[in-house]
Design a protein around this motif. Sequence first.
Motif, PDB file in Angstrom:
ATOM      1  N   TRP A 174       0.820  -1.218   0.000  1.00 55.39           N
ATOM      2  CA  TRP A 174       0.000   0.000   0.000  1.00 55.39           C
ATOM      3  C   TRP A 174       0.856   1.271   0.000  1.00 55.39           C
ATOM      4  N   ARG A 175       2.118   1.154  -0.364  1.00 60.39           N
ATOM      5  CA  ARG A 175       3.013   2.311  -0.300  1.00 60.39           C
ATOM      6  C   ARG A 175       3.051   3.113  -1.589  1.00 60.39           C
ATOM      7  N   ILE A 176       3.485   4.376  -1.440  1.00 53.24           N
ATOM      8  CA  ILE A 176       3.544   5.324  -2.559  1.00 53.24           C
ATOM      9  C   ILE A 176       4.940   5.949  -2.566  1.00 53.24           C
ATOM     10  N   LEU A 177       5.588   5.980  -3.722  1.00 51.22           N
ATOM     11  CA  LEU A 177       6.900   6.597  -3.873  1.00 51.22           C
ATOM     12  C   LEU A 177       6.710   8.027  -4.349  1.00 51.22           C
TER      13      LEU A 177
ATOM     14  N   ASP B  95      23.236  26.224  -0.559  1.00 51.10           N
ATOM     15  CA  ASP B  95      22.849  24.847  -0.852  1.00 51.10           C
ATOM     16  C   ASP B  95      22.229  24.185   0.376  1.00 51.10           C
ATOM     17  N   LYS B  96      22.763  24.508   1.542  1.00 53.10           N
ATOM     18  CA  LYS B  96      22.256  23.935   2.796  1.00 53.10           C
ATOM     19  C   LYS B  96      20.813  24.376   3.044  1.00 53.10           C
ATOM     20  N   THR B  97      20.517  25.635   2.786  1.00 52.95           N
ATOM     21  CA  THR B  97      19.159  26.149   2.979  1.00 52.95           C
ATOM     22  C   THR B  97      18.183  25.471   2.019  1.00 52.95           C
ATOM     23  N   VAL B  98      18.595  25.323   0.768  1.00 53.22           N
ATOM     24  CA  VAL B  98      17.743  24.657  -0.225  1.00 53.22           C
ATOM     25  C   VAL B  98      17.522  23.201   0.169  1.00 53.22           C
ATOM     26  N   GLU B  99      18.590  22.527   0.626  1.00 53.39           N
ATOM     27  CA  GLU B  99      18.476  21.129   1.040  1.00 53.39           C
ATOM     28  C   GLU B  99      17.563  20.993   2.250  1.00 53.39           C
ATOM     29  N   ASP B 100      17.716  21.882   3.233  1.00 53.99           N
ATOM     30  CA  ASP B 100      16.850  21.857   4.410  1.00 53.99           C
ATOM     31  C   ASP B 100      15.397  22.093   4.027  1.00 53.99           C
ATOM     32  N   SER B 101      15.172  22.986   3.076  1.00 52.08           N
ATOM     33  CA  SER B 101      13.824  23.259   2.611  1.00 52.08           C
ATOM     34  C   SER B 101      13.220  22.017   1.962  1.00 52.08           C
ATOM     35  N   GLN B 102      14.037  21.292   1.203  1.00 54.47           N
ATOM     36  CA  GLN B 102      13.551  20.075   0.556  1.00 54.47           C
ATOM     37  C   GLN B 102      13.222  19.012   1.597  1.00 54.47           C
ATOM     38  N   LEU B 103      14.053  18.893   2.632  1.00 52.32           N
ATOM     39  CA  LEU B 103      13.821  17.879   3.654  1.00 52.32           C
ATOM     40  C   LEU B 103      12.591  18.179   4.490  1.00 52.32           C
ATOM     41  N   THR B 104      12.243  19.469   4.618  1.00 48.96           N
ATOM     42  CA  THR B 104      11.064  19.814   5.406  1.00 48.96           C
ATOM     43  C   THR B 104       9.837  20.022   4.531  1.00 48.96           C
ATOM     44  N   ALA B 105       9.998  19.865   3.223  1.00 46.87           N
ATOM     45  CA  ALA B 105       8.873  20.089   2.315  1.00 46.87           C
ATOM     46  C   ALA B 105       7.746  19.111   2.605  1.00 46.87           C
ATOM     47  N   THR B 106       6.551  19.566   2.429  1.00 48.44           N
ATOM     48  CA  THR B 106       5.395  18.706   2.634  1.00 48.44           C
ATOM     49  C   THR B 106       4.651  18.499   1.321  1.00 48.44           C
ATOM     50  N   VAL B 107       5.264  18.868   0.219  1.00 50.11           N
ATOM     51  CA  VAL B 107       4.657  18.699  -1.094  1.00 50.11           C
ATOM     52  C   VAL B 107       5.585  17.832  -1.929  1.00 50.11           C
TER      53      VAL B 107
ATOM     54  N   CYS C  65       6.957  14.512   8.929  1.00 47.78           N
ATOM     55  CA  CYS C  65       7.699  13.335   9.395  1.00 47.78           C
ATOM     56  C   CYS C  65       7.201  12.039   8.764  1.00 47.78           C
ATOM     57  N   ALA C  66       6.291  12.128   7.832  1.00 52.00           N
ATOM     58  CA  ALA C  66       5.683  10.934   7.243  1.00 52.00           C
ATOM     59  C   ALA C  66       6.655  10.193   6.331  1.00 52.00           C
ATOM     60  N   GLY C  67       6.515   8.901   6.299  1.00 54.74           N
ATOM     61  CA  GLY C  67       7.247   8.081   5.347  1.00 54.74           C
ATOM     62  C   GLY C  67       8.685   7.786   5.708  1.00 54.74           C
ATOM     63  N   SER C  68       9.297   6.989   4.858  1.00 53.51           N
ATOM     64  CA  SER C  68      10.705   6.628   5.001  1.00 53.51           C
ATOM     65  C   SER C  68      11.508   7.415   3.986  1.00 53.51           C
ATOM     66  N   ARG C  69      12.565   8.080   4.445  1.00 55.60           N
ATOM     67  CA  ARG C  69      13.394   8.898   3.573  1.00 55.60           C
ATOM     68  C   ARG C  69      14.517   8.058   2.993  1.00 55.60           C
ATOM     69  N   LEU C  70      14.686   8.157   1.683  1.00 54.04           N
ATOM     70  CA  LEU C  70      15.764   7.461   0.997  1.00 54.04           C
ATOM     71  C   LEU C  70      16.579   8.481   0.221  1.00 54.04           C
ATOM     72  N   LYS C  71      17.851   8.572   0.524  1.00 55.62           N
ATOM     73  CA  LYS C  71      18.727   9.523  -0.165  1.00 55.62           C
ATOM     74  C   LYS C  71      19.014   9.024  -1.578  1.00 55.62           C
ATOM     75  N   ILE C  72      18.955   9.934  -2.524  1.00 61.52           N
ATOM     76  CA  ILE C  72      19.344   9.661  -3.902  1.00 61.52           C
ATOM     77  C   ILE C  72      20.253  10.798  -4.341  1.00 61.52           C
ATOM     78  N   GLU C  73      20.887  10.630  -5.476  1.00 61.26           N
ATOM     79  CA  GLU C  73      21.735  11.701  -5.981  1.00 61.26           C
ATOM     80  C   GLU C  73      20.866  12.921  -6.262  1.00 61.26           C
ATOM     81  N   GLY C  74      21.209  14.035  -5.643  1.00 61.16           N
ATOM     82  CA  GLY C  74      20.468  15.266  -5.857  1.00 61.16           C
ATOM     83  C   GLY C  74      19.332  15.496  -4.878  1.00 61.16           C
TER      84      GLY C  74
ATOM     85  N   ASN D  47       2.875   5.615   3.241  1.00 63.31           N
ATOM     86  CA  ASN D  47       1.700   4.755   3.236  1.00 63.31           C
ATOM     87  C   ASN D  47       0.575   5.490   2.515  1.00 63.31           C
ATOM     88  N   ASP D  48      -0.339   4.761   1.913  1.00 61.57           N
ATOM     89  CA  ASP D  48      -1.409   5.412   1.142  1.00 61.57           C
ATOM     90  C   ASP D  48      -2.278   6.333   1.985  1.00 61.57           C
TER      91      ASP D  48
END
Length: 139
Positions: free
Chosen positions: A38-41, A59-71, A105-114, A121-122
């Motif tokens: 029932w998971r969604i990527l 770059d740190k500010t942009v990265e932090d913004s991405q990590l806290t993004a809810t969209v 805080c939802a979901g499991s975070r997986l680091k990828i390049e970039g 969960n659905d």
Amino acid sequence: MSKTLYVPDHVLDKLKNPNKGVDPKRTELQKLPQPVGWRILVLPFKAKDKTKGGVILTDKTVEDSQLTATVALVLATGPDAYNDKEKFPNGPWCKQGDWVVFGRCAGSRLKIEGGEVRLLNDDEILGTVESPEDVLTII
């Protein structure tokens, strides 16, 4: 006590040749994990590196913004996502290609390049939006 580890031949072969049988022409999307059950990527929205006023963000500010993004953009859904008719009587809440809103805080975070992708969960999807820029993130 013996300190010998016995490993099946097929596991040992995979350890010695981790790329054996892997198609080198795979696209970046094919390299991402495929959601099961029932998971969604999703791919979280990455903020711009410059504000409307012209201030260039680090770059740190942009990265932090991405990590806290809810969209995020829905990349793939598992085969059982939204199949529970009691839980989702009106059908799926989102589909591949939709922009969705979810808890920080939802979901499991997986680091990828970039950046990162998340496996949610659905039922962790809170809503959909037409454009990720409609929802402001904290910078």
